[in-house]
Design an enzyme around this catalytic site. Structure first.
Site, PDB file in Angstrom:
ATOM      1  N   HIS A  27       7.466   1.781  -4.200  1.00 26.34           N
ATOM      2  CA  HIS A  27       6.574   1.341  -3.125  1.00 26.34           C
ATOM      3  C   HIS A  27       5.473   0.466  -3.711  1.00 26.34           C
ATOM      4  O   HIS A  27       5.090   0.605  -4.867  1.00 26.34           O
ATOM      5  CB  HIS A  27       6.012   2.518  -2.329  1.00 26.34           C
ATOM      6  N   ASP A  74       2.231  -0.035  -2.525  1.00 22.46           N
ATOM      7  CA  ASP A  74       0.823   0.311  -2.335  1.00 22.46           C
ATOM      8  C   ASP A  74       0.360   1.357  -3.331  1.00 22.46           C
ATOM      9  O   ASP A  74       1.168   2.032  -3.975  1.00 22.46           O
ATOM     10  CB  ASP A  74       0.586   0.801  -0.910  1.00 22.46           C
ATOM     11  N   ASP A 102       1.122   5.101 -10.151  1.00 18.95           N
ATOM     12  CA  ASP A 102       1.858   5.596  -8.985  1.00 18.95           C
ATOM     13  C   ASP A 102       1.711   4.545  -7.890  1.00 18.95           C
ATOM     14  O   ASP A 102       0.688   4.455  -7.243  1.00 18.95           O
ATOM     15  CB  ASP A 102       1.267   6.931  -8.539  1.00 18.95           C
ATOM     16  N   GLU A 155       3.532   3.506   1.573  1.00 19.29           N
ATOM     17  CA  GLU A 155       4.112   4.836   1.344  1.00 19.29           C
ATOM     18  C   GLU A 155       3.052   5.915   1.313  1.00 19.29           C
ATOM     19  O   GLU A 155       3.243   7.013   1.829  1.00 19.29           O
ATOM     20  CB  GLU A 155       4.886   4.824   0.017  1.00 19.29           C
ATOM     21  N   GLU A 156       1.906   5.591   0.723  1.00 20.83           N
ATOM     22  CA  GLU A 156       0.906   6.619   0.454  1.00 20.83           C
ATOM     23  C   GLU A 156       0.211   7.129   1.717  1.00 20.83           C
ATOM     24  O   GLU A 156      -0.386   8.195   1.701  1.00 20.83           O
ATOM     25  CB  GLU A 156      -0.149   6.078  -0.524  1.00 20.83           C
ATOM     26  N   ASP A 190       9.593   6.950  -8.333  1.00 19.11           N
ATOM     27  CA  ASP A 190       8.271   7.440  -7.933  1.00 19.11           C
ATOM     28  C   ASP A 190       7.981   8.867  -8.370  1.00 19.11           C
ATOM     29  O   ASP A 190       7.034   9.477  -7.888  1.00 19.11           O
ATOM     30  CB  ASP A 190       8.133   7.322  -6.409  1.00 19.11           C
ATOM     31  N   HIS A 239      -3.557   9.921  -7.690  1.00 19.63           N
ATOM     32  CA  HIS A 239      -4.425  10.039  -6.509  1.00 19.63           C
ATOM     33  C   HIS A 239      -5.855  10.423  -6.875  1.00 19.63           C
ATOM     34  O   HIS A 239      -6.623  10.833  -6.015  1.00 19.63           O
ATOM     35  CB  HIS A 239      -3.874  11.042  -5.478  1.00 19.63           C
TER      36      HIS A 239
END
Length: 487
Positions: free
Chosen positions: A74, A76, A113, A143-144, A167, A458
């Protein structure tokens, strides 16, 4: 410098990605980069209606009859920064740097990530030394924040029967299943009153220094949730003083464990020493309970100017907010009975704020078992009904059911042992990989997920292990080179 690291092609592309702002829903520039990359290298490229990108490359000579493999990432990243860091994720580049065996970012999430996975997929497309059958690279959007790209993926666009998701975040582990998830938002109107006449002190309470992290991968590590800890302080300790709550906020993403929370209150200045004593007591309690996992946790008071606090919540709504947040469930609900050490069901209270006279809370629920996920949703509905709150359930997706007979899984296991003389771990991840949604659109697709070791995604502590990127790359190349064995 990242340019000195190996594999050189991955780190060069990842360095380019770091220069391009690409938080969720702000992916125009990274999309342009990928399209320009494809055009520069004469790679066929298509975009679908939701912003996903598909790049294709023919097989290398002698491998034309091998089955096609799709590589997926992904585009983003999660935008998280330390409070003191000045950074605009929509305009400013990420600043990566090498720290021993790791690559980190200065004061922000790194975006490994899934930036490393994206870089590796693009590197495959331009590396003339890699032998492979037909290749597709699928790059999904947003995605996030709800897997919007995966939800919008159209049938019959991909031609590959095999897909490697890039991922996952533990090198040496091959993932063949993941949790499903659903978003839950609860809101209720709040009412305000004038500041009590005797309240001549305006205080901001800050709870900071927590590690935070991924609400799926890190939820079992016992880390503190800043929102819950602030609610506990207000419900259990601060009630000894006659204070009035003016504002409360914490967290910024429903899929990140909140690292910080803040409350503003008014009180009589003569009660300030008692409040300071209570804060000191609570700090000692937190250190005793969480010090081993949260060594930097800190709760502090600071005075704010009277012009910043114009009003306070009514007593009724102050108590309603504090009790709601204190009672709100959070964390691991149940461990899996079938998979040792794997979380079956959890939820994360990721965001709380008061905007336009409305308290807003945002949760992300995850589970390997759909009925267990529904049970947590039912609990939150009951809590909402007890407080006369409105609620919304959205973004639900099923998990990815493990297939231990997968031929792609068997090939990856064999190649890992062949290269590293040790067995890879076969895992199911308590996070929402897009594979579960791909299965709905492509039910017969054979999939695995692999990746390098990424710690604390994150959160601003995110870092990727340099040596693990080398090992991940070696495994990926070996799988592609052996595509003929998938027949």
């Amino acid at each position: 410098m990242l340019s000195t690291l190996k594999p050189k092609s991955i780190w060069q592309i990842f360095n380019d990605i770091c220069k391009i702002p690409h938080p969720s829903h702000h992916e125009q520039m990274i999309t342009k980069y990928i399209v320009d990359f494809a055009n520069t290298h004469h790679i066929h490229c298509e975009l679908d209606k939701v912003g996903n990108i598909l790049l294709t490359k023919p097989a290398t000579k002698g491998m034309e009859n091998c089955p096609s493999i799709a590589l997926q990432a992904h585009m983003d990243m999660v935008p998280q920064k330390n409070e003191e860091t000045i950074h605009n994720f929509t305009t400013d580049p990420i600043q990566p740097y090498v720290d021993g065996e790791w690559v980190k970012a200065k004061g922000t999430t790194l975006g490994a990530d899934n930036g490393i996975g994206l870089a590796s997929a693009l590197a495959v497309l331009i590396d003339p030394t890699i032998e492979h059958g037909p290749i597709e690279v699928l790059v999904t959007t947003s995605e996030e924040t709800g897997m919007h790209g995966a939800f919008g993926l159209q049938a019959n666009w991909l031609k590959s029967h095999y897909l490697i998701n890039t991922d996952s975040e533990d090198e040496g582990e091959i993932f063949t299943g993941c949790a499903g998830g659903v978003d839950f938002t609860s809101t209720f109107a709040v009412a305000y009153a004038v500041i009590p006449e005797k309240h001549d002190c305006y205080i901001s309470v800050s709870l900071k220094g927590l590690k935070g992290g991924h609400s799926g991968c890190d939820i079992h590590l016992g880390r503190g949730n800043a929102i819950k800890l602030m609610a506990r302080f207000l419900a259990e300790y601060a009630q000894d003083i006659s204070f009035r709550l003016a504002d409360i906020k914490g967290g910024s993403l429903r899929n990140a464990i909140p690292r910080e929370a803040f409350a503003e209150m008014t009180l009589c200045k003569q009660d300030l020493p008692q409040l300071e004593s209570i804060v000191k007591q609570y700090q000692t309690i937190l250190n005793n309970e969480l010090g081993h996992v949260e060594p930097s946790i800190q709760i502090t008071l600071s005075e704010v100017t009277s012009d910043k606090v114009k009003r306070v919540l009514t007593i009724e709504h102050q108590n309603k907010i504090i009790n709601y947040l204190h009672a709100a469930p959070n964390g691991v609900v149940r461990m899996s009975d079938q998979l040792h050490g794997v979380v079956e069901t959890s939820l994360n209270l990721g965001i709380v704020n008061i905007l336009e006279n409305q308290l807003n809370t945002h949760y992300l629920i995850r589970s390997q078992v759909d009925s267990a996920k529904d049970a947590v949703v039912s609990t939150l509905i009951s809590l909402s009904q007890l407080t006369n709150a409105n609620y919304e359930i959205s973004g639900g997706y099923s998990g990815w059911e493990p297939n231990l007979n997968s031929s792609l899984l068997q090939l990856a296991k064999d190649k890992y042992y062949e290269i590293f003389s040790q067995k890879a771990k076969i895992m199911v991840i308590h996070a929402g990989l897009e594979c579960g949604l791909f299965k709905q659109t492509y039910p017969n697709m054979d999939m695995i997920s692999i990746g390098p070791t990424i710690v604390s995604p994150h959160s601003p502590d995110e870092k990727v292990n340099i040596q693990s990127v080398i090992r991940y790359w070696e495994l990926l190349i070996a799988i592609l080179k052996s595509a003929a064995q998938l027949k």
